[in-house]
Design an enzyme around this catalytic site. Structure first.
Site, PDB file in Angstrom:
ATOM      1  N   ASP A 174       4.520   1.916  16.704  1.00 14.61           N
ATOM      2  CA  ASP A 174       4.321   1.117  17.924  1.00 14.61           C
ATOM      3  C   ASP A 174       2.861   1.044  18.356  1.00 14.61           C
ATOM      4  O   ASP A 174       2.567   0.872  19.534  1.00 14.61           O
ATOM      5  CB  ASP A 174       5.135   1.671  19.116  1.00 14.61           C
ATOM      6  N   LYS A 233       0.341  -7.065  16.374  1.00 15.27           N
ATOM      7  CA  LYS A 233      -0.741  -7.926  16.856  1.00 15.27           C
ATOM      8  C   LYS A 233      -1.854  -8.016  15.817  1.00 15.27           C
ATOM      9  O   LYS A 233      -2.382  -9.099  15.557  1.00 15.27           O
ATOM     10  CB  LYS A 233      -1.303  -7.385  18.182  1.00 15.27           C
ATOM     11  N   GLY A 289      10.130  -2.657  16.050  1.00 14.26           N
ATOM     12  CA  GLY A 289       9.836  -4.070  16.266  1.00 14.26           C
ATOM     13  C   GLY A 289       8.374  -4.299  16.525  1.00 14.26           C
ATOM     14  O   GLY A 289       7.695  -3.455  17.090  1.00 14.26           O
ATOM     15  N   HIS A 290       7.882  -5.416  16.063  1.00 12.73           N
ATOM     16  CA  HIS A 290       6.536  -5.847  16.420  1.00 12.73           C
ATOM     17  C   HIS A 290       6.690  -6.915  17.491  1.00 12.73           C
ATOM     18  O   HIS A 290       7.537  -7.795  17.348  1.00 12.73           O
ATOM     19  CB  HIS A 290       5.866  -6.564  15.257  1.00 12.73           C
ATOM     20  N   ARG A 316      21.262   6.777  -5.521  1.00 10.88           N
ATOM     21  CA  ARG A 316      21.692   5.794  -6.527  1.00 10.88           C
ATOM     22  C   ARG A 316      23.105   5.251  -6.276  1.00 10.88           C
ATOM     23  O   ARG A 316      23.841   4.949  -7.197  1.00 10.88           O
ATOM     24  CB  ARG A 316      21.536   6.364  -7.941  1.00 10.88           C
ATOM     25  N   THR A 321      10.790   9.014   9.499  1.00 13.49           N
ATOM     26  CA  THR A 321      11.583   7.943   8.931  1.00 13.49           C
ATOM     27  C   THR A 321      11.879   8.285   7.463  1.00 13.49           C
ATOM     28  O   THR A 321      11.393   9.280   6.949  1.00 13.49           O
ATOM     29  CB  THR A 321      10.860   6.593   9.113  1.00 13.49           C
ATOM     30  N   THR A 363      12.662  -2.912  20.096  1.00 14.82           N
ATOM     31  CA  THR A 363      14.009  -3.099  19.566  1.00 14.82           C
ATOM     32  C   THR A 363      15.047  -2.424  20.453  1.00 14.82           C
ATOM     33  O   THR A 363      16.086  -2.984  20.767  1.00 14.82           O
ATOM     34  CB  THR A 363      14.108  -2.523  18.135  1.00 14.82           C
ATOM     35  N   GLY A 409      14.424  -0.835  23.597  1.00 20.73           N
ATOM     36  CA  GLY A 409      14.191  -0.807  25.039  1.00 20.73           C
ATOM     37  C   GLY A 409      14.015   0.610  25.576  1.00 20.73           C
ATOM     38  O   GLY A 409      13.829   0.811  26.768  1.00 20.73           O
ATOM     39  N   PRO A 423      12.325   3.936  26.794  1.00 24.86           N
ATOM     40  CA  PRO A 423      10.968   4.230  27.253  1.00 24.86           C
ATOM     41  C   PRO A 423      10.273   5.145  26.249  1.00 24.86           C
ATOM     42  O   PRO A 423      10.902   6.046  25.687  1.00 24.86           O
ATOM     43  CB  PRO A 423      11.164   4.941  28.590  1.00 24.86           C
ATOM     44  N   ARG A 424       9.014   4.868  26.010  1.00 18.82           N
ATOM     45  CA  ARG A 424       8.271   5.713  25.079  1.00 18.82           C
ATOM     46  C   ARG A 424       7.608   6.846  25.849  1.00 18.82           C
ATOM     47  O   ARG A 424       7.107   6.634  26.955  1.00 18.82           O
ATOM     48  CB  ARG A 424       7.179   4.896  24.386  1.00 18.82           C
TER      49      ARG A 424
END
Ligand code: GDP
Length: 420
Positions: free
Chosen positions: A12, A17, A39-40, A140, A235, A296, A298, A300-301
Site C-alpha cells: 500500500d 500511482k 488494491g491500487h 502441484r 504473502t 480492497t 476497507g 483501517p491501516r
C-alpha cells in the site's frame, strides 16, 4: 529498459500511482506476483479506479498489460474488474493473461476461511483464497488458467480437484458450496476471459529483445515477502525484485532499474510486528490525513513513523536504484516529524534482518526533525518544498544510501516532483 517497481514497506505504499506515472512511457506493464487481494488506487484523467489484478498501464491503449505467470487469478473477480473499467470508458483490449497463471478457485476461498478460523494466532489473510491457491501451486494440485481452454479437460481437472480437496480437508465443507455452483461461476467467467489468455512469454521476450520499456509491477512490499518478510505474517509469493524474474519470465540480468516505493511514514494492514506503530493521536492523524483504509478490504491501516531499517533492508534485497517517496503532503501541519533510525532490543542496537518473533520485541529509536506547516500539494519542484521537508527527504537519503528521485505530494499523477 526493464524497470521493476516494488514496495519498500508492508504494501500500500502507492505503487499504483507510480506505475501509472511510469506507464505513460511504457510499452508493456507486467504484474508478476500476488492476487487480487490488495488494491491500487489510481486517480487520472479518466477518473478514480481501484485496480486489483489488472496492471496499472491499462489506461494507455498503447501499453500491453500482462497478468503474469506468477500471479494467481480469481476469474470472477477479474471479470468484475474488467467490467468496471469498461463501464468507466476504458478499452481493455490491451490486456493479456498468462496461460500459466494459476486460478484462485472458490475452493481456495473456503479453505482460506477454514484455515484462518482454525489458527490460534491469525495471519491476517484477506480471506480471498490467495494463500491456498499458492499452496496448491507449490503442492502441484493447482490449475493453470490456460487449462480453461479445453472445457472437457477443465471440468475433469476441476472435479478431481474438488473431490480431492474435500477429502483432504473435510472441514472446508462448512464454508463451501456445491461443485455445480463453482462450475457455473467459472464457466461464465471463462467466456469473458478466454480471448485474453495466451502464452505471454513470446510477447515478453520480443519486447525485451527489442529494447522496449517494460515495467514490472509488484503487489505488497518487502516486509510481506514469503522468504524475507515478517514470516508468517507474509504473502505467499515474492514481491521483491528477484520475484519479478520468475513471475514475469525475464532474465535477472535484464532488470536495470528498480524503484522502491515508500511512504513518508509507515502503514500496515493485518497482523504481525510493526515496530514504529503509533496507537495515539499521532497515529490517528496519519490515518485520517493519509486516508489509510484498504482499497480492497476497507480495513483501517495501522500507521506509524517511517522505519529506516526497513528501507535499508529492502535496498539490499531489492537493489533499489532509486526510491519514490509517497504522501509527503500527509505530514504537513506537524511541528515535528520522527524517523526510526534503528531498534533497541534488550539494550542492544539492531537493524534488520530480525525474525518476526524478535522484531515484535524491538523498540524503535527515533530521530526527531523539524516539521512544516505549509500545504505542499501544489509543489512541483524540489526547491518549492519548505526547507524542513527538504531536510526530511535528504536525511532519509543519507540514512538509506539511495537517492529519492520522486516525491509524491498528492494522489494525482501530476502531483509528483521528479528530481531526474
Ligand atoms: P498501492 O497498493 O501501493 O498502489 O497503494 P494504494 O493505492 O492502496 O494506496 C495509495 C493511496 O494513496 C491511494 O488512495 C492514492 O490515491 C493515494 N496517494 C498516492 N500517492 C499519494 C500522495 O502523494 N499523497 C496523497 N495524499 N495520497 C496519495
Amino acid at each position: 529498459m526493464i524497470h521493476a517497481v516494488v514496495g519498500a514497506q508492508y504494501g500500500d505504499e502507492g505503487k499504483g500511482k507510480m506505475v501509472d506515472y511510469f506507464a505513460v512511457q511504457a510499452d508493456m506493464v507486467i504484474r508478476y506476483q500476488g492476487g487480487g487481494n490488495a488494491g491500487h488506487t489510481i486517480v487520472n484523467e479518466h477518473g478514480k479506479f481501484a485496480l486489483h489484478l489488472v496492471p496499472s498501464g491499462i489506461f494507455n491503449p498503447n501499453t500491453v498489460c500482462v497478468v503474469g505467470t506468477g500471479v494467481v487469478v480469481h476469474p470472477m473477480n477479474l471479470v468484475k474488474e474488467l467490467k468496471s473499467l469498461q463501464d468507466g470508458g476504458i478499452d481493455t483490449g490491451n490486456l493479456v493473461i498468462s496461460n500459466r497463471a494459476h486460478i484462485v478457485l472458490p475452493l481456495h476461498i473456503w479453505q482460506d476461511q477454514y484455515e484462518e478460523a482454525s489458527r490460534s494466532k491469525k495471519v491476517g489473510t484477506t480471506l480471498q483464497g490467495i494463500g491456498p491457491a499458492y499452496q496448491d501451486k507449490a503442492g502441484r494440485f493447482g490449475l493453470q488458467i490456460g487449462e480453461m481452454k479445453d472445457l472437457e479437460h477443465f471440468r475433469s481437472r476441476l472435479l478431481s480437484t474438488y473431490e480431492a480437496k474435500l477429502k483432504r480437508m473435510p472441514g472446508i465443507r462448512e464454508f463451501g458450496g456445491s461443485f455445480d455452483d463453482m462450475w457455473n461461476e467459472l464457466t461464465a467467467a471463462r467466456e469473458v476471459l478466454l480471448p485474453y489468455i495466451q502464452d505471454t512469454l513470446p510477447l515478453i521476450r520480443q519486447a525485451v529483445e527489442a529494447g522496449k520499456h517494460v515495467l514490472l509491477e509488484g503487489q505488497l512490499g518487502v516486509m510481506r515477502d514469503l522468504d524475507w518478510g515478517v514470516y508468517p505474517f507474509v504473502t505467499s509469493s515474492s514481491p521483491i525484485s528477484g520475484g519479478t524474474s520468475a513471475g514475469a519470465g525475464i532474465p535477472p540480468t535484464a532488470i536495470k532499474r528498480v524503484t522502491g516505493i515508500t511512504k513518508a511514514y509507515t502503514t500496515a494492514v493485518g497482523e504481525g510486528p510493526f515496530p514504529t506503530k503509533l496507537e495515539d493521536e499521532m497515529g490517528k492523524f496519519l490515518q485520517e490525513h493519509g486516508h489509510e483504509y484498504g482499497a480492497t478490504t476497507g480495513r483501517p491501516r495501522a500507521t506509524g513513523w517511517l522505519d529506516i531499517p526497513t528501507l535499508r533492508y529492502g535496498a539490499w534485497l531489492n537493489g533499489y536504484t532509486e526510491l519514490a517517496m509517497m504522501k509527503l503532503d500527509v505530514l504537513s501541519g506537524l511541528s515535528e516529524v520522527s524517523i526510526c533510525t534503528h531498534y533497541d532490543l534488550n539494550g542492544q542496537s539492531y537493524d534488520l534482518p530480525l525474525p518476526a518473533y524478535e522484531l515484535e520485541q524491538a523498540q524503535p529509536v527515533y530521530e526527531t526533525l523539524a516539521g512544516w506547516t505549509e500545504d505542499i500539494s501544489g509543489c512541483r519542484k524540489f526547491d518549492d518544498l519548505p526547507e524542513a521537508a527538504k531536510e526530511f527527504v535528504q536525511k532519509i537519503e543519507e540514512l538509506v544510501g539511495v537517492p529519492i528521485r520522486y516525491i509524491s505530494v498528492g494522489p494525482e499523477r501530476n502531483q509528483t516532483i521528479s528530481r531526474e
